[in-house]
Design a protein around this motif. Structure first.
Motif, mmCIF file in Angstrom:
data_model
loop_
_atom_site.group_PDB
_atom_site.id
_atom_site.type_symbol
_atom_site.label_atom_id
_atom_site.label_comp_id
_atom_site.label_asym_id
_atom_site.label_seq_id
_atom_site.Cartn_x
_atom_site.Cartn_y
_atom_site.Cartn_z
ATOM 1 N N GLU A 111 8.478 -11.042 -3.328
ATOM 2 C CA GLU A 111 7.246 -11.831 -3.426
ATOM 3 C C GLU A 111 5.999 -10.965 -3.648
ATOM 4 O OE1 GLU A 111 7.833 -10.931 0.991
ATOM 5 O OE2 GLU A 111 9.064 -11.420 -0.762
ATOM 6 N N LEU A 112 6.143 -9.648 -3.584
ATOM 7 C CA LEU A 112 5.003 -8.758 -3.811
ATOM 8 C C LEU A 112 4.418 -8.979 -5.208
ATOM 9 C CD1 LEU A 112 6.487 -5.438 -2.364
ATOM 10 C CD2 LEU A 112 4.596 -6.746 -1.374
ATOM 11 N N THR A 113 3.075 -9.043 -5.277
ATOM 12 C CA THR A 113 2.420 -9.252 -6.569
ATOM 13 C C THR A 113 1.454 -8.125 -6.947
ATOM 14 O OG1 THR A 113 0.574 -10.507 -5.624
ATOM 15 C CG2 THR A 113 2.550 -11.762 -6.278
ATOM 16 N N ALA A 114 1.199 -7.210 -6.013
ATOM 17 C CA ALA A 114 0.246 -6.155 -6.327
ATOM 18 C C ALA A 114 0.482 -4.924 -5.466
ATOM 19 C CB ALA A 114 -1.194 -6.647 -6.122
ATOM 20 N N ALA A 115 0.059 -3.777 -5.999
ATOM 21 C CA ALA A 115 0.130 -2.511 -5.262
ATOM 22 C C ALA A 115 -1.225 -1.833 -5.284
ATOM 23 C CB ALA A 115 1.176 -1.588 -5.871
ATOM 24 N N PHE A 116 -1.632 -1.339 -4.138
ATOM 25 C CA PHE A 116 -2.785 -0.438 -4.058
ATOM 26 C C PHE A 116 -2.224 0.928 -3.722
ATOM 27 C CE2 PHE A 116 -6.795 0.752 -1.378
ATOM 28 C CZ PHE A 116 -7.139 1.705 -2.325
ATOM 29 N N ALA A 117 -2.207 1.807 -4.742
ATOM 30 C CA ALA A 117 -1.707 3.170 -4.562
ATOM 31 C C ALA A 117 -2.907 4.058 -4.266
ATOM 32 C CB ALA A 117 -0.983 3.632 -5.821
ATOM 33 N N ALA A 121 -4.005 -13.326 5.878
ATOM 34 C CA ALA A 121 -3.313 -12.709 7.015
ATOM 35 C C ALA A 121 -2.916 -11.269 6.683
ATOM 36 C CB ALA A 121 -2.085 -13.521 7.384
ATOM 37 N N TRP A 122 -3.303 -10.332 7.557
ATOM 38 C CA TRP A 122 -2.950 -8.928 7.369
ATOM 39 C C TRP A 122 -1.442 -8.728 7.412
ATOM 40 C CZ3 TRP A 122 -4.399 -4.742 5.206
ATOM 41 C CH2 TRP A 122 -3.962 -3.473 5.625
ATOM 42 N N SER A 123 -0.738 -9.655 8.007
ATOM 43 C CA SER A 123 0.724 -9.554 8.098
ATOM 44 C C SER A 123 1.390 -9.661 6.729
ATOM 45 C CB SER A 123 1.272 -10.656 9.023
ATOM 46 O OG SER A 123 0.896 -11.940 8.551
ATOM 47 N N ASN A 124 0.646 -10.096 5.728
ATOM 48 C CA ASN A 124 1.215 -10.199 4.378
ATOM 49 C C ASN A 124 1.385 -8.835 3.709
ATOM 50 O OD1 ASN A 124 1.124 -12.921 4.688
ATOM 51 N ND2 ASN A 124 -0.441 -13.332 3.149
ATOM 52 N N HIS A 125 0.746 -7.812 4.274
ATOM 53 C CA HIS A 125 0.743 -6.517 3.618
ATOM 54 C C HIS A 125 2.006 -5.710 3.969
ATOM 55 C CE1 HIS A 125 -0.036 -4.771 7.528
ATOM 56 N NE2 HIS A 125 0.077 -3.575 7.004
ATOM 57 N N LEU A 126 2.229 -4.656 3.188
ATOM 58 C CA LEU A 126 3.312 -3.714 3.457
ATOM 59 C C LEU A 126 2.771 -2.311 3.200
ATOM 60 C CD1 LEU A 126 6.330 -3.033 3.988
ATOM 61 C CD2 LEU A 126 6.713 -3.307 1.527
ATOM 62 N N ILE A 127 2.905 -1.427 4.182
ATOM 63 C CA ILE A 127 2.467 -0.035 4.027
ATOM 64 C C ILE A 127 3.690 0.873 3.979
ATOM 65 C CG2 ILE A 127 1.297 1.916 5.133
ATOM 66 C CD1 ILE A 127 -0.712 0.002 6.292
ATOM 67 N N ILE A 128 3.767 1.705 2.959
ATOM 68 C CA ILE A 128 4.852 2.682 2.854
ATOM 69 C C ILE A 128 4.237 4.072 2.749
ATOM 70 C CG2 ILE A 128 6.840 3.491 1.549
ATOM 71 C CD1 ILE A 128 7.386 0.693 0.666
ATOM 72 N N GLU A 129 4.550 4.924 3.713
ATOM 73 C CA GLU A 129 4.035 6.294 3.744
ATOM 74 C C GLU A 129 5.026 7.271 3.098
ATOM 75 O OE1 GLU A 129 1.884 7.530 7.432
ATOM 76 O OE2 GLU A 129 2.806 5.709 8.276
ATOM 77 N N ASN A 130 4.687 8.541 3.188
ATOM 78 C CA ASN A 130 5.521 9.642 2.696
ATOM 79 C C ASN A 130 5.745 9.597 1.192
ATOM 80 O OD1 ASN A 130 5.922 10.875 5.272
ATOM 81 N ND2 ASN A 130 7.351 9.221 5.767
ATOM 82 N N PHE A 156 0.855 -1.184 0.000
ATOM 83 C CA PHE A 156 0.000 0.000 0.000
ATOM 84 C C PHE A 156 0.894 1.239 0.000
ATOM 85 C CE2 PHE A 156 -2.375 -3.437 1.878
ATOM 86 C CZ PHE A 156 -3.655 -3.296 1.355
ATOM 87 N N LEU A 157 0.718 2.069 -1.007
ATOM 88 C CA LEU A 157 1.520 3.287 -1.143
ATOM 89 C C LEU A 157 0.619 4.493 -0.891
ATOM 90 C CD1 LEU A 157 3.348 2.190 -4.395
ATOM 91 C CD2 LEU A 157 4.414 2.424 -2.155
ATOM 92 N N LEU A 158 1.017 5.343 0.059
ATOM 93 C CA LEU A 158 0.166 6.462 0.446
ATOM 94 C C LEU A 158 0.980 7.644 0.922
ATOM 95 C CD1 LEU A 158 -1.023 5.888 4.044
ATOM 96 C CD2 LEU A 158 -0.130 3.944 2.788
ATOM 97 N N ASP A 159 0.274 8.750 1.172
ATOM 98 C CA ASP A 159 0.941 9.943 1.676
ATOM 99 C C ASP A 159 1.248 9.782 3.165
ATOM 100 O OD1 ASP A 159 -1.739 10.002 2.423
ATOM 101 O OD2 ASP A 159 -2.189 11.895 1.449
ATOM 102 N N THR A 160 0.218 9.781 4.000
ATOM 103 C CA THR A 160 0.406 9.625 5.436
ATOM 104 C C THR A 160 -0.878 9.106 6.071
ATOM 105 O OG1 THR A 160 0.759 10.806 7.531
ATOM 106 C CG2 THR A 160 -0.129 12.084 5.705
ATOM 107 N N LEU A 161 -0.742 8.297 7.092
ATOM 108 C CA LEU A 161 -1.912 7.808 7.812
ATOM 109 C C LEU A 161 -2.540 8.896 8.682
ATOM 110 C CD1 LEU A 161 -0.718 4.206 8.756
ATOM 111 C CD2 LEU A 161 -2.543 4.830 7.161
ATOM 112 N N LYS A 162 -1.885 10.061 8.759
ATOM 113 C CA LYS A 162 -2.486 11.203 9.446
ATOM 114 C C LYS A 162 -3.586 11.835 8.597
ATOM 115 C CE LYS A 162 1.669 12.346 12.108
ATOM 116 N NZ LYS A 162 2.724 13.364 12.358
#
Length: 336
Positions: free
Chosen positions: A239-245, A210-219, A183-189
């Protein structure tokens, strides 16, 4: 050449100067036909009363302020156009300011807009509890929020169901067999981004992934930053196969990162965006994205502010619009 005045408008339209004044200051019970005739005459002879003098007399300036983070972002560009077009339909000018998500710029613009004696203000950006905003609210200036919401102030709001949008996008990827999603995003704020992530969590829970499979990158504030973030993630988590931007600009950066890494979209990697702005269809493959009704947001929030300026609204209202998943060519089943 003599500067046009209110009497010239009256003479051209065949009504009294008092009627012209009532129409320009949105007072009295004047027919729509007469109003249209007067506004046409105003434009034809180029008559514009001095806005500040009008404001000092306690009349309206027919001006609305719009604060947005960045006009370079296609979503906010389309939102601003909708606000401006709707304002024009109702004979209001729109003054737009870019805050770049910087509190000091926001405060500076609010001070400046307050001096201009606006009739109303639309926030299309997050904001801090500023002194200038407090003064506007104390003065009973109509203030409304588009897309972003802040529960600390009492104001009309037009929002999109970010939770539902995040759920739709993530559920789509999970149903295609993707489990390792970034998951690519600006900020969780940002409440909008947080809502979308909460919706994604629900999709994971419902599909027993499992939610643990996800990766969140902010900024990530630009397509370039999203491209760099995903490129780095490919090295550490191949192993990543998809992105939700969480917006279309970040999705475009994700497409670029996938291409540069040798991954074919959607065979090797899938990408979902959010907004459905014009850039979602500018390059191949066309972007699967969650559509926000941008035109409706701009039109609705502007009409709410104008109604409140005209004294036609009493209670504060929050309007929640539904997003819609638009499936195009950037998503596909996990390739095995």
């Amino acid at each position: 050449m003599k500067k046009p005045n209110i009497y010239d408008v009256a003479k051209k339209t065949g009504v009294s100067s008092a009627t012209v004044s009532k129409v320009l200051n949105n007072k009295g019970n004047i027919s729509d036909q007469t109003k249209s005739k007067i506004f046409e005459a105003v434009e034809e002879i180029n008559y514009y009363p001095h806005a500040m003098a009008s404001a000092l007399r306690g009349n309206k300036t027919h001006t609305i302020g719009l604060l947005i983070p960045d006009i370079g972002n296609a979503f906010f560009a389309e939102l601003a156009r909708s606000v401006e077009d709707t304002g024009h339909e109702h004979h209001f000018n729109v003054v737009m300011c870019n805050t770049d998500n910087q509190p000091h710029k926001e405060e500076k613009y609010l001070q400046w807009l307050n001096q201009k004696r606006l009739d109303g203000l639309i926030f299309g950006t997050g904001f801090s509890n500023s002194t200038s905003l407090a003064k506007m609210l104390e003065a009973k200036m109509p203030v409304a929020m588009a897309v972003r919401f802040n529960s600390s102030i009492e104001a009309d709001a037009v929002l999109v169901d970010d939770f539902l949008g995040g759920y739709q996008a993530t559920r789509h990827l999970l149903e295609l067999g993707h489990q390792n999603i970034i998951f690519l995003l600006d900020t969780l704020k940002n409440p909008s981004s947080l809502g979308r992530i909460e919706g994604a969590k629900k999709a994971f829970s419902e599909t027993n992934v499992a939610w643990s499979n996800h990766l969140i990158i902010e900024n990530n504030w630009s397509a370039r930053e999203a491209e760099q973030s995903l490129t780095h993630a490919f090295r550490t988590q191949p192993e990543l196969t998809a992105a939700f931007a969480l917006n279309d600009y970040l999705a475009v950066g994700s497409l670029e990162a996938a291409m540069q890494s040798g991954r074919e979209v959607p065979r090797d990697f899938s990408v979902v965006g959010f907004d459905d702005t014009f850039i979602s269809r500018l390059r191949e493959p066309h972007l699967t994205t969650v559509a926000q009704p941008i035109g409706t947001i701009g039109k609705t929030i502007t009409e709410k502010v104008i109604a409140r300026i005209n004294g036609e609204e009493s209670s504060v209202k929050k309007t929640l619009l539904k997003p819609e998943l638009r499936v195009r060519e950037s998503t596909g089943h996990v390739f095995s």
